[in-house]
Design a protein around this motif. Structure first.
Motif, PDB file in Angstrom:
ATOM      1  N   LEU A 124       0.999  -1.187  -0.074  1.00 36.25           N
ATOM      2  CA  LEU A 124       0.149   0.054   0.147  1.00 36.25           C
ATOM      3  C   LEU A 124       0.744   1.261  -0.097  1.00 36.25           C
ATOM      4  CD1 LEU A 124      -2.781  -1.009   2.204  1.00 36.25           C
ATOM      5  CD2 LEU A 124      -3.086  -0.434  -0.265  1.00 36.25           C
ATOM      6  N   ALA A 125       2.055   1.173   0.452  1.00 40.98           N
ATOM      7  CA  ALA A 125       3.006   2.265   0.300  1.00 40.98           C
ATOM      8  C   ALA A 125       3.570   2.447  -1.133  1.00 40.98           C
ATOM      9  CB  ALA A 125       4.175   2.205   1.422  1.00 40.98           C
ATOM     10  N   GLY A 126       3.568   1.511  -2.045  1.00 39.20           N
ATOM     11  CA  GLY A 126       3.887   1.683  -3.230  1.00 39.20           C
ATOM     12  C   GLY A 126       5.249   0.851  -3.585  1.00 39.20           C
ATOM     13  N   ASN A 127       5.931   0.166  -2.625  1.00 40.66           N
ATOM     14  CA  ASN A 127       6.971  -0.481  -3.214  1.00 40.66           C
ATOM     15  C   ASN A 127       6.650  -1.702  -3.804  1.00 40.66           C
ATOM     16  OD1 ASN A 127       8.541   1.262  -1.442  1.00 40.66           O
ATOM     17  ND2 ASN A 127       7.686   0.159   0.355  1.00 40.66           N
ATOM     18  N   VAL A 128       7.480  -2.095  -4.763  1.00 44.50           N
ATOM     19  CA  VAL A 128       7.079  -3.204  -5.891  1.00 44.50           C
ATOM     20  C   VAL A 128       7.739  -4.679  -5.073  1.00 44.50           C
ATOM     21  CG1 VAL A 128       7.696  -4.499  -7.928  1.00 44.50           C
ATOM     22  CG2 VAL A 128       7.541  -1.781  -7.941  1.00 44.50           C
ATOM     23  N   GLY A 136      10.481  -9.183 -13.130  1.00 47.09           N
ATOM     24  CA  GLY A 136      11.610  -8.776 -12.354  1.00 47.09           C
ATOM     25  C   GLY A 136      12.002  -7.369 -12.247  1.00 47.09           C
ATOM     26  N   SER A 137      11.191  -6.738 -13.044  1.00 48.45           N
ATOM     27  CA  SER A 137      11.662  -5.203 -13.347  1.00 48.45           C
ATOM     28  C   SER A 137      11.069  -4.451 -11.984  1.00 48.45           C
ATOM     29  CB  SER A 137      11.115  -4.338 -14.501  1.00 48.45           C
ATOM     30  OG  SER A 137       9.875  -4.531 -14.694  1.00 48.45           O
ATOM     31  N   GLY A 138      11.879  -3.402 -11.553  1.00 46.85           N
ATOM     32  CA  GLY A 138      11.378  -2.494 -10.668  1.00 46.85           C
ATOM     33  C   GLY A 138      11.319  -3.313  -9.311  1.00 46.85           C
ATOM     34  N   LEU A 139      11.822  -4.551  -8.832  1.00 47.67           N
ATOM     35  CA  LEU A 139      11.381  -5.088  -7.531  1.00 47.67           C
ATOM     36  C   LEU A 139      12.148  -4.298  -6.489  1.00 47.67           C
ATOM     37  CD1 LEU A 139      12.032  -8.880  -8.176  1.00 47.67           C
ATOM     38  CD2 LEU A 139       9.912  -7.716  -7.105  1.00 47.67           C
ATOM     39  N   HIS A 140      11.009  -4.063  -5.148  1.00 47.20           N
ATOM     40  CA  HIS A 140      11.510  -3.458  -3.959  1.00 47.20           C
ATOM     41  C   HIS A 140      11.692  -2.212  -4.295  1.00 47.20           C
ATOM     42  CE1 HIS A 140      11.805  -7.408  -2.797  1.00 47.20           C
ATOM     43  NE2 HIS A 140      12.937  -7.607  -3.357  1.00 47.20           N
ATOM     44  N   GLN A 141      11.357  -1.357  -5.548  1.00 46.93           N
ATOM     45  CA  GLN A 141      11.673  -0.087  -5.667  1.00 46.93           C
ATOM     46  C   GLN A 141      10.037   0.587  -5.415  1.00 46.93           C
ATOM     47  OE1 GLN A 141      12.802   1.005  -9.788  1.00 46.93           O
ATOM     48  NE2 GLN A 141      14.674  -0.029  -9.423  1.00 46.93           N
ATOM     49  N   PRO A 142      10.291   1.878  -4.772  1.00 47.58           N
ATOM     50  CA  PRO A 142       8.817   2.666  -4.417  1.00 47.58           C
ATOM     51  C   PRO A 142       8.294   3.222  -5.851  1.00 47.58           C
ATOM     52  CG  PRO A 142      10.996   3.899  -3.927  1.00 47.58           C
ATOM     53  CD  PRO A 142      11.279   2.758  -4.543  1.00 47.58           C
ATOM     54  N   ALA A 143       7.341   3.908  -5.478  1.00 52.21           N
ATOM     55  CA  ALA A 143       6.959   4.733  -6.506  1.00 52.21           C
ATOM     56  C   ALA A 143       7.561   5.966  -6.838  1.00 52.21           C
ATOM     57  CB  ALA A 143       5.439   5.284  -5.966  1.00 52.21           C
TER      58      ALA A 143
END
Ligand code: C2E
Ligand code: MG
Ligand code: MG
Length: 658
Positions: A103-107, A113-120
């Motif tokens: 809900l905070a936007g983290n993948v 596999g793109s953007g894993l663990h990245q936020p919005a």
């Protein structure tokens, strides 16, 4: 270029312009429709993408999750199930990319596999916040992979929405999914294409319809324009060219004549006695006669000649290249004299024809028509039938022409004035009547007397205007002479042309009504020459005037050749002996004898007799001894302006008669 071709070309240009304007209008309408089509397609595409995304979240992904917030990560079984799901979905082409976010936007999960663990990031922060709050956010986008290839325009619907899982269901994270836009667009297009195809077809049909309408309306308008032009240039009764067109025809003939060095003849025909026919048989039969007459005349002219109706009973003839104009016109006069049957009635007319030859006698259309008119008039006055214009008939020279032009203005701007000369009743010494005599207060030439401008006016229509003015003014003045003049009568002089005009008597009657004066207070003075110009017409007008209560006076009597038989048929009240007999009656016994005879004749016919030109006491005494009723002359007074008449009358002393 021929006039017809020019007209057609301008029509084609007009029509082409109109077609282009319509085409642009229809294309603009089409553009607006096309834009709205795109907006509508995109709106529907997004809506369809959203419903597919929602369906996926609720039926495929939600049930895979156990209800823990995604911020805690997926457990291995959830991850495996998700992998299976996205593999099937991406391989079948239903999904291009799929990510699960907390809900905070983290993948938390990503299909590739793109953007894993990245936020919005700044691109999608708002969308993710909206989705976390339960709002479904969708937009059209292009995936990075498309940038190099593929058609321009969006390739995917990018959707963010909350994932609901567990029991009871609650928001555990966010689904970020990219659905291919092309199949959606096709689906949508299939739905709305039909509608827009119909619209496009409608536009095409509209264009054709507008085109057809404008073509038909244009054709009708063109036809109407032609009809209007025809009406403007032709006489409605006879279909002959009218004065305006005749003018143009003469102009063109003069140009042709100049180019080919041949003469042109212009004639004016005026019917004699036509008024009488109109009056006795009615206008309807008069019209039939005019129609028949113009047909007859036309059939005797060549195709290159022209016949026009210039007004009432006046016609214009144009002959190009004539060797014997006089012969042609005499023939035409013969045609007019031929009997024509109107109903059972055989009728025949006579005509006076005047003509002029260009360029020998003039080169200007107005001038030539004027000269032909002068010739026609002298043909009428002298009963000569056909007369060629001769300068001796004409009182025109350059200065006279200028004067005529000024006279028209003068009448409008009240430069004319009436002077009044009293007529004295000899036995009582009373003044019961005055004669109105016109003068022209010319701005540079001073006071002009009637002999300077009346003969000029008589050669044109101006005399109508002038006489109308005189009649109106004299009647008006009559109401202004004041006390003692309540029963005074006024005499006006009218010309032969006036009597020849249709409706002259009506005009006089209207003027009397307008002034509110009793008709018997108006005398109309007509000279013998005037009577003899067209005796039958003159008689008919005089009877009309008499019928309306107006009195008739025969002016300058003794100088003309009126037949006594004719005179006895006229409704006359007064004979005015020509002043050439009066003024010198003492020196010339023959004149005195003539005066005697006229007085006796007048009395025998029941008329009052006036002696005009009384300049001396002796002449007055002599005139009185003949039994003459009324005297007029310088002995009493010269004609004077209206405003001097009242004071003069109040000081008048009839001792001269003693
Ligand atoms: P007329 O109708 O016979 O008028 C009489 C003319 O004789 C007038 O001349 C008048 O001034 C003049 N006269 C009067 N008493 C004597 C006199 O004792 N001795 C002499 N020698 N002359 C006298 P006027 O005003 O110059 O008019 C000349 C003609 O012009 C008139 O003759 C009339 O035929 C014509 N006229 C005048 N006014 C009008 C008008 O309003 N319309 C028309 N159509 N003609 C007019
Ligand atoms: Mg007179
Ligand atoms: Mg007179």
């Amino acid at each position: 270029m021929a006039k017809g071709t020019r007209w057609r070309d301008s029509q084609v240009r007009l029509f082409a312009t109109f077609a282009i304007i319509m085409l642009v209008a229809v294309l603009l309408l089409g553009l607006v429709l096309a834009l709205s089509y795109r907006t509508e397609a995109e709106r529907r595409g997004l809506a369809q993408g959203v419903s597919e995304g929602v369906l996926m979240a609720q039926t495929a992904i939600g049930p895979l999750l156990d209800g823990r917030p995604l911020s805690q990560g997926l457990d291995p079984s959830e991850t495996a199930a998700m992998r299976r799901l996205v593999r099937t979905a991406t391989q079948s082409g239903h999904v291009l990319r799929l990510r699960l976010r907390d809900l905070a936007g983290n993948v938390i999960f990503s299909n590739d596999g793109s953007g894993l663990h990245q936020p919005a990031n700044s691109d999608n922060r708002d969308e993710i916040r909206g989705a976390a709050n339960g709002v479904v956010v969708a937009r059209l986008t292009r995936l990075n992979a498309d940038n190099a290839h593929g058609p321009l325009g969006p390739s995917a619907v990018e959707i963010y929405l909350a994932l609901v899982a567990g029991s009871p269901g609650h928001r555990v994270g966010i689904l970020e999914v990219y659905l291919p836009y092309t199949p959606i667009r096709h689906d949508v297009a299939a739905g709305i294409n039909g509608l827009y195809r119909n619209l496009a077809f409608g536009l095409g049909a509209l264009y054709v319809l507008l085109f057809a309408i404008s073509y038909t309306v244009g054709r009708k308008l063109r036809r109407q324009v032609k009809i209007n032009a025809y009406i403007a240039e032709h006489d409605a009764l006879t279909n002959l060219p009218n004065r305006m067109l005749f003018h143009r025809l003469v102009e063109a003939a003069l140009l042709r004549g100049k180019r080919d060095s041949h003469p042109t003849m212009i004639a004016i025909i005026d019917l004699d006695r036509f008024k009488e026919i109109n009056d006795t048989l009615g206008h309807h039969n008069g019209d039939r006669l005019l129609r028949a007459l113009s047909d007859n005349m036309i059939s005797h002219l060549n195709d290159t000649d022209a016949l026009a109706r210039l007004g009432g009973d006046e016609f214009g003839v144009l002959l190009s290249n004539v060797a014997e104009p006089e012969r042609v016109l005499l023939q035409l006069r013969g045609v007019i004299e031929d009997e024509i049957n109107i109903g059972d009635l055989p009728l025949s007319l006579e005509a006076s024809i005047g003509y002029v030859i260009a360029p020998e006698q003039g080169t200007n259309v107005d001038e030539l028509l004027q000269l032909a008119d002068v010739a026609m008039y002298s043909a009428k006055a002298q009963h000569l039938g056909v007369v060629r214009y001769d300068p001796s008939q004409n009182h025109y020279d350059a200065s006279n022409l200028a004067l005529v032009a000024e006279l028209r203005q003068a009448i409008d701007s009240d430069q004319l004035v009436l002077h009044y000369q009293p007529k004295i009743t000899i036995v009582t010494g009373r003044i019961d009547a005055v004669e109105a005599l016109v003068r022209w207060q010319h701005p540079t030439q001073g006071l002009l007397y009637p002999d300077r401008f009346i003969p000029l006016a008589e050669q044109t229509d101006l005399i109508d205007k002038l006489t109308e003015w005189v009649v109106h003014r004299a009647l008006e003045d009559l109401t202004r002479f004041g006390p003692g003049a309540e029963a005074l009568t006024v005499a006006v002089n009218v010309s032969a042309r006036n009597l020849g005009r249709a409706g002259f008597a009506d005009k006089v009657v209207k003027a009397i009504e307008a002034a509110g004066v009793a008709p018997v207070r108006l005398f109309v003075e007509v000279t013998e020459t005037t009577l003899m110009t067209d005796p039958i017409r003159a008689a008919s007008v005089l009877h009309e005037l008499d019928g309306a209560g107006v009195r008739i006076s025969i002016d300058d009597f003794g100088s003309g050749q009126t037949s006594l038989r004719y005179l006895s048929t006229l409704p006359i009240h007064e004979l005015k002996i020509d002043r050439s007999f009066i003024t010198d009656m003492l020196e010339h016994p023959s004149h005195a004898a003539i005066v005697h005879s006229i007085v006796e004749l007048g009395h025998n016919l029941g008329f009052m007799v006036v002696g005009e030109g009384v300049e001396t006491q002796e002449v007055l005494a002599n005139l009185a001894s003949t039994g003459c009723d009324i005297a007029q002359g310088y002995l009493f007074t010269r004609p004077m302006p209206a405003e001097q008449l009242a004071p003069w009358l109040s000081h008048y002393n009839p001792t001269l008669l003693a």
